[in-house]
Design a protein around this motif. Structure first.
Motif, PDB file in Angstrom:
ATOM      1  N   THR A 188       0.868  -1.194   0.000  1.00 24.61           N
ATOM      2  CA  THR A 188       0.000   0.000   0.000  1.00 24.61           C
ATOM      3  C   THR A 188       0.888   1.222   0.000  1.00 24.61           C
ATOM      4  N   GLU A 189       0.264   2.343  -0.242  1.00 26.29           N
ATOM      5  CA  GLU A 189       1.063   3.570  -0.198  1.00 26.29           C
ATOM      6  C   GLU A 189       1.378   3.938   1.234  1.00 26.29           C
ATOM      7  N   LYS A 190       2.500   4.523   1.358  1.00 24.94           N
ATOM      8  CA  LYS A 190       2.897   4.904   2.710  1.00 24.94           C
ATOM      9  C   LYS A 190       2.065   6.089   3.179  1.00 24.94           C
ATOM     10  N   SER A 191       1.766   6.042   4.421  1.00 18.88           N
ATOM     11  CA  SER A 191       0.953   7.111   5.008  1.00 18.88           C
ATOM     12  C   SER A 191       1.763   8.399   5.088  1.00 18.88           C
TER      13      SER A 191
ATOM     14  N   GLN B  52       1.868  10.103   7.567  1.00 14.11           N
ATOM     15  CA  GLN B  52       2.424  10.206   8.921  1.00 14.11           C
ATOM     16  C   GLN B  52       3.821   9.637   9.001  1.00 14.11           C
ATOM     17  N   SER B  53       4.147   8.861   7.997  1.00 15.83           N
ATOM     18  CA  SER B  53       5.492   8.298   8.010  1.00 15.83           C
ATOM     19  C   SER B  53       6.457   9.316   7.420  1.00 15.83           C
TER      20      SER B  53
ATOM     21  N   PHE C 225      10.360   3.403  13.399  1.00 17.16           N
ATOM     22  CA  PHE C 225      10.398   2.736  12.091  1.00 17.16           C
ATOM     23  C   PHE C 225      10.001   3.724  10.992  1.00 17.16           C
ATOM     24  N   PRO C 226      10.972   4.202  10.283  1.00 20.32           N
ATOM     25  CA  PRO C 226      10.712   5.261   9.308  1.00 20.32           C
ATOM     26  C   PRO C 226       9.753   4.849   8.191  1.00 20.32           C
ATOM     27  N   ASN C 227       9.667   3.548   7.927  1.00 18.55           N
ATOM     28  CA  ASN C 227       8.786   3.113   6.829  1.00 18.55           C
ATOM     29  C   ASN C 227       7.404   2.684   7.324  1.00 18.55           C
ATOM     30  N   PHE C 228       7.081   3.100   8.497  1.00 13.57           N
ATOM     31  CA  PHE C 228       5.809   2.646   9.069  1.00 13.57           C
ATOM     32  C   PHE C 228       4.646   3.099   8.191  1.00 13.57           C
ATOM     33  N   ASP C 229       3.768   2.143   7.897  1.00 14.90           N
ATOM     34  CA  ASP C 229       2.638   2.421   7.013  1.00 14.90           C
ATOM     35  C   ASP C 229       1.342   2.227   7.803  1.00 14.90           C
ATOM     36  N   PHE C 230       0.694   3.313   8.094  1.00  8.82           N
ATOM     37  CA  PHE C 230      -0.515   3.241   8.920  1.00  8.82           C
ATOM     38  C   PHE C 230      -1.684   2.600   8.172  1.00  8.82           C
ATOM     39  N   GLU C 231      -1.647   2.687   6.873  1.00 11.69           N
ATOM     40  CA  GLU C 231      -2.731   2.052   6.106  1.00 11.69           C
ATOM     41  C   GLU C 231      -2.643   0.537   6.222  1.00 11.69           C
ATOM     42  N   VAL C 232      -1.413   0.045   6.115  1.00 13.81           N
ATOM     43  CA  VAL C 232      -1.206  -1.392   6.298  1.00 13.81           C
ATOM     44  C   VAL C 232      -1.644  -1.801   7.695  1.00 13.81           C
TER      45      VAL C 232
ATOM     46  N   GLU D 118      -5.363  -1.837   7.921  1.00 13.43           N
ATOM     47  CA  GLU D 118      -5.953  -2.954   7.159  1.00 13.43           C
ATOM     48  C   GLU D 118      -5.768  -4.285   7.885  1.00 13.43           C
TER      49      GLU D 118
END
Lengths: 813, 305
Positions: free
Chosen positions: A2-5, A7-8, B101-108, B111
């Motif tokens: 998915t695309e990164k948020s 917030q990141s 964690f710089p690559n943290f993806d809140f959408e993931v 989900e």
């Protein structure tokens, strides 16, 4: 995926709030509470006119302790994760190196706390500044206090962080942290106890200064002060505010802001070094595996065992010390605080033993105990060797400009401290000796005391050498032998001391000044200045016992302006003669005669006046008896007789012996000699065989206090005697004859309670008491004298007279 | 790629793991199995750089994992007892973790929460053990690590959630090419999911191979003879275990299975039958975790309620 948020961030960011907020909130709450408290104190003191700068400054005494405790607390909060295995594991798994993690948790919060603390001290310094009559520069105070603020934070935070790192559990962290903090103190305390015994230094003073003294006394010239420099925590209990005394000499350099600035800077540098060492050797090797485990570290176990062991040894040593030398605690407050600290520590040990059974290893670490015993023996060895000549060292005579000794208890002619010891309180000059032969004499006395192994008397004897280059060398001795006392007493015959008395007897204050009290102090000042005396007793202001009396009646107690005379016979009946009864001229002649006689008096005659007739006192108290009631500054009421009593005890008293031909001649001429002759008849008498007395403070005392007018009208009468023997037994009794508010004069009986637990104890259970006939007593009284010098074996003659009064005299061997 | 080279970890005098050598390739799931206390978590802690190995080291794409913040930025370690910030919600915890964690993806993250049916606004304190595990997993996937370590992976999860997790992990490695190490007691789950497996027995790794290779390594051979047999007959065969009855023998052979089977075929048996071992059987055999039914029966024999 998915695309990164949004917030990141894409970069690892450092979260300020998570590291910072806990400390800021905690620290701000602590300081806000302190600030509110201080402001309330200020408001209340101003509102109720209770302003006292000294009291207010005392409020600041514990600020460093608060700062230190805050540092400890915050480090425990900041490094709490080290005690939580899951959190520690998680944080470490985030990938930051241990060093980075330590630095983030250590330096940033610490520096932010330092800034907050400095801000806090600046505010408080401003408040304090507003309160005091300031002689220092405000900026100087800001700088000094800011630096003083930093060290406790450094120490507290470093100790807390280090403890957290090497301990697995919070309870161990606290115990270990306390052990580290108390380790220098334990060593210091042990050393102090031993040095004070073998170097005859300041045992009780050291305790006091360690705790909550304001550090303003001059009696701190001791090895313990030097040791204090090596203990960073020593600064915590000092009064950090109020550097008003700018003119402190080098002698008191450790009381100056400069001392603390230098000391703290040095210690801050040392602690920064310690932090780097910790970072290199402990942080790098920190093992999360030890979280939740009981003190596995060898270091933890050794230090945890070492400190309590040293403390217990010091306590045992002190107990022996107190027991053997009958020393009294310096003050109830100090004793209480020492008790609280020791109690807290012992309680902590018991808690560990009872509730943390696995932590027992912390306390019963054989190696730690062995190290503590080895350290004790080392200190003991250093002590018994005289600390490499510390106590006997004195500068070369050629380099010495002058020498002063602390007081003239030993030098005031025949003044006896069995009369309340008041005169040395009232007028105890530090005499400067400048003549070469006198300097040599004092050097010899010092060497003698340093080598002397007898400890008969507890009293403070301080020698201060002022050198030509302005520096000062000081040595203090707390215990003196009989022989040493006699040697010190020999100084009475020196030219300097005789000149001192000559000056006292011949100078007059300016009685035309605006206030008589002021005149007295002005005279004192002139006396000091004109005669190069270092000081004349500060106890006018300081001694609580004499506050009211001296403040209000000082003007009546001058010798120079004396218009009254009290004659006390050997039956201790005192006759008070005012200006109505005695010519001023007679008093002047008496003063002159006394001086002439004292010049020829030997030390032996001075200390053991076996040909004593009685005592005379000079004062300016005629006006006193004319008034019914006096009011002192603090609103307390005193009757004339109460003031007279004080006056009687607080005046210069001169023992008159049959050898003093000039004095006797004047007394006879003025028809005053008759007051030495007793009209009382002995009804009952005992001889008490005293044991060797060990305490100067608790000299055997016996006196009657009967004050009559010339016509024989009894103003008041009291009699009591007390004694402190080797076995610690008090003999004490008192009875009085005084005017009750509602009744006529009547007798009362006292259970004197001078100190804890000393109730009426007559007779002394272990003393040899022999009853003698009144006739025998009359004969013995001829040779008996009213004075007594500590350290001598002697007998007392206790007599009860037919009129109900009693007195006690000393019978020579 | 994660390389575990000669890792030995001790707790004081006690050796937890000794000379462990394992390689986890990219886009693969590596399973660690073993009985309780055998050192699985210790090995994961060493891999995550939490523990320092006494000997050996763990390399993440060639770089030492211990105290190496640069490489470990890409590593997420989900412990069995996951720590969450005090009084935080699931999302709040995710925010905390996202700081590291710089690559943290809140959408993931969201989900995964939705897949598990987990309300991300729930307070962590109110969650059950399984739900906390789900929260941890959601955060772990959200962190998008290149190296993912999960201790006791399926512990506390119901069968449905296990299935979701299994699929998520497979999808994750397929998509990202990540290296995943999981530890579990549930061998069935591991066998379905992992490419490789290591079984730790006490201190050391006793089995380290691809899942499909297990059948090639272990075989149970049933032999029937005309006359009675004894163990002497199998002297030249490399077998792990031998059970004999009057005329039959059951041998567990491992290693070069084909060669050993051929040897057995030459011993003159009337019949010879071979059987593949399940992972559970391999685990039992390797760890010698044999249940003594007699002992179990005897535990309560005196207990009459």
């Amino acid at each position: 995926m998915t695309e990164k948020s949004n917030q990141s961030s894409g970069k690892r960011k450092f979260n300020l709030p998570h590291v910072f907020n806990k400390n800021v909130v905690i620290l701000l709450v602590i300081y806000a509470l302190v600030l509110i408290y201080e402001l309330l104190v200020k408001i209340f003191t101003e509102s109720f006119s209770l302003y006292n700068p000294y009291d207010f400054e005392q409020e600041f005494n514990n600020l460093s302790i608060i700062t230190f405790a805050s540092g400890c607390l915050l480090s425990l909060v900041q490094f709490r994760f080290l005690q939580l295995k899951t959190k520690c594991t998680t944080i470490l798994s985030f990938g930051e190196s241990r060093k980075t993690l330590f630095r983030k948790n250590f330096w940033f919060p610490l520096l932010s706390m330092v800034l907050i603390t400095i801000g806090f001290y600046v505010i408080l310094t401003s408040i304090s500044w507003d309160f005091r009559e300031h002689s220092t520069d405000l900026l100087d105070e800001y700088l000094a206090n800011a630096l003083i603020a930093i060290l406790p934070i450094f120490v507290g935070y470093t100790v807390g962080a280090f403890s957290s790192m090497v301990c697995g559990k919070t309870i161990e962290t606290l115990f270990f942290g306390a052990s580290i903090c108390a380790l220098p103190f334990s060593l210091f305390n042990l050393a102090d106890s031993m040095f004070s015994l073998f170097l005859k230094g300041y045992h009780s003073v050291a305790w006091e200064y360690w705790y909550f003294s304001n550090y303003t006394s001059a009696e701190v010239h001791d090895v313990t002060t030097i040791l204090s420099f090596f203990d960073p925590l020593y600064t915590l209990n000092l009064n950090v505010f109020g550097f008003d005394d700018k003119d402190v000499s080098m002698e008191y350099w450790f009381e100056t802001p400069a001392f603390y600035i230098v000391k703290n800077l040095i210690w801050i540098v040392i602690f920064i070094g310690i932090i780097f060492v910790v970072e290199k050797y402990f942080v790098k090797n920190f093992q999360v595996e030890n979280c939740d485990k009981k003190g596995k570290s060898k270091l933890v176990r050794i230090i945890s065992a070492l400190t309590p062991a040293l403390m217990i040894e010091a306590v045992i040593f002190n107990y022996i010390y107190e027991y053997c030398f009958a020393d009294a605690p310096s003050s109830i407050m100090v004793a209480l605080l020492i008790g609280v600290v020791i109690f807290a520590f012992i309680t902590a040990i018991i808690i560990v033993l009872l509730f943390f059974k696995k932590s027992k290893g912390l306390l019963f670490n054989l190696f730690g105990i062995v190290v503590s015993v080895a350290l004790t023996l080392l200190v003991f060895f250093i002590s018994i060797t005289g600390c490499f000549g510390y106590s006997s060292y004195s500068p070369d005579a050629e380099k010495i400009k002058s020498v002063s000794i602390n007081d003239v208890t030993y030098l005031i002619p025949n003044y006896t401290i069995d009369y309340y010891g008041s005169i040395d309180e009232c007028l105890s000059p530090d005499i400067n000796f400048e003549l070469k032969e006198e300097i040599e004499l004092i050097k010899d006395i010092q060497k003698f005391i340093a080598k002397d192994s007898n400890y008969d008397i507890k009293d403070t004897f301080t020698i201060t050498y002022e050198l030509e280059d302005g520096s000062v060398v000081t040595r203090s001795f707390t215990y003196l032998s009989e022989e040493a006392c006699e040697k010190i007493g020999g100084l009475w015959e020196t030219e300097t001391v005789l000149n001192f008395y000559k000056t006292i007897l011949n100078q007059s204050p300016d009685i035309n000044s605006s206030s008589s009290e002021y005149a007295w102090f002005e005279w004192e000042k002139d006396l000091i200045f004109n005669n190069n005396f270092k000081n004349i007793g500060e106890s006018h202001y300081d001694d609580e016992d004499f506050d009211y009396a001296l403040d209000d009646t000082t003007s009546y107690m001058t010798i120079a302006d004396a218009d009254s005379l009290v004659v006390i016979g050997k039956d201790t009946v005192a006759t008070c003669l005012t200006n109505e009864d005695i010519e001023r001229d007679t008093i002047e002649q008496l003063k002159k005669a006394l001086y002439e006689d004292y010049v020829n008096l030997s030390a032996s005659q001075h200390f053991r006046p076996e040909k004593q007739l009685g005592i005379i006192s000079l004062a300016s108290c005629s006006a006193l008896l004319e008034n019914e009631m006096f009011y002192a500054d603090e609103g307390e009421e005193f009757t004339a007789q109460e003031l007279l009593d004080d006056w009687k005890y607080s005046l210069f008293k001169f023992s008159v012996t049959t050898d003093m031909v000039n004095t006797i001649s004047v007394l006879k001429k003025a028809d005053l000699y008759k007051y030495f002759v007793s009209n009382l008849t002995v009804e009952e008498a005992h001889i008490i065989d005293s044991q060797k007395l060990l305490s100067w403070m608790y000299l055997p005392q016996a006196f009657d206090d009967v004050v009559r007018t010339k016509d024989g009208y009894c103003l008041s009468a009291m009699t009591y005697c007390w004694n402190y023997s080797k076995n610690g037994v008090y003999l004490q009794d008192g009875c009085g004859y005084t005017k009750d508010s509602d009744k006529e004069y009547g007798w009362y009986h006292n259970d004197w309670d001078f100190d804890d637990g000393y109730d009426e104890l007559i007779p002394i259970p272990k003393a040899d008491i022999k009853k003698i006939t009144p006739e025998e007593a009359e004969k013995l009284r001829e040779k008996a004298f009213m004075t007594y010098n500590a350290g001598n074996d002697c007998k007392f003659l206790v007599m009860k007279y037919t009129d109900g009064t009693a007195n006690m005299l000393v019978i020579p061997d | 790629m994660i390389e575990i080279k000669g890792v030995t970890k001790k707790y004081g005098d006690y050796t937890a793991i000794e000379n462990v050598n394992v390689t986890v390739d990219d886009s693969s799931v590596f399973g660690i199995a073993g009985f309780n206390g055998c050192g699985k978590t210790t090995l994961l802690n060493v891999c995550a750089g939490v523990f320092k190995a006494e000997e050996g080291a763990v390399f993440l794409d060639g770089a030492d994992a211990f105290d190496n913040s640069k490489e470990r930025k890409e590593l997420f370690y989900l412990t069995d007892d996951t720590w969450f910030p005090v009084k935080s919600s699931v999302k709040g915890s995710a925010k905390y973790y996202s700081e590291y964690f710089p690559n943290f993806d809140f959408e993931v993250f969201q989900e995964v929460c939705d897949l598990f049916g987990l309300n991300s606004k729930s307070n962590i304190k109110s969650l059950s053990k399984g739900m906390k595990k789900q929260a941890g997993l959601a955060i772990a996937f959200g962190a998008s690590p290149k190296y993912l370590l999960i201790d006791e992976t399926f512990d506390g999860l119901d069968p449905h959630k296990r299935e979701i997790l299994r699929k998520l992990l497979l999808e994750y490695i397929n998509t990202t090419g990540a290296s995943v190490i999981i530890s579990s007691h549930n061998l069935a789950d591991i066998s379905d999911l992992c490419d490789h497996i290591a079984i730790i027995n006490g201190k050391s790794v006793i089995l380290n191979c691809a899942i499909e290779d297990i059948s090639e390594h272990y075989r149970k051979v049933y032999l029937t003879f005309e006359n009675s047999v004894n163990e002497e007959l199998f002297k030249g065969v490399n077998y792990r275990k031998c059970e004999l009855t009057e005329r039959t023998a059951t041998l567990l052979i491992c290693g070069d299975v084909e060669k050993e089977t051929e040897k057995l075929g030459n011993l003159g048996a009337d019949s010879i039958k071979t059987e593949l071992l399940t992972l559970e059987e391999v685990f039992s055999e390797e760890t010698e975790a044999i249940t003594d039914d007699g002992k179990i029966k005897s535990v309560f024999r005196k207990k009459k309620i």
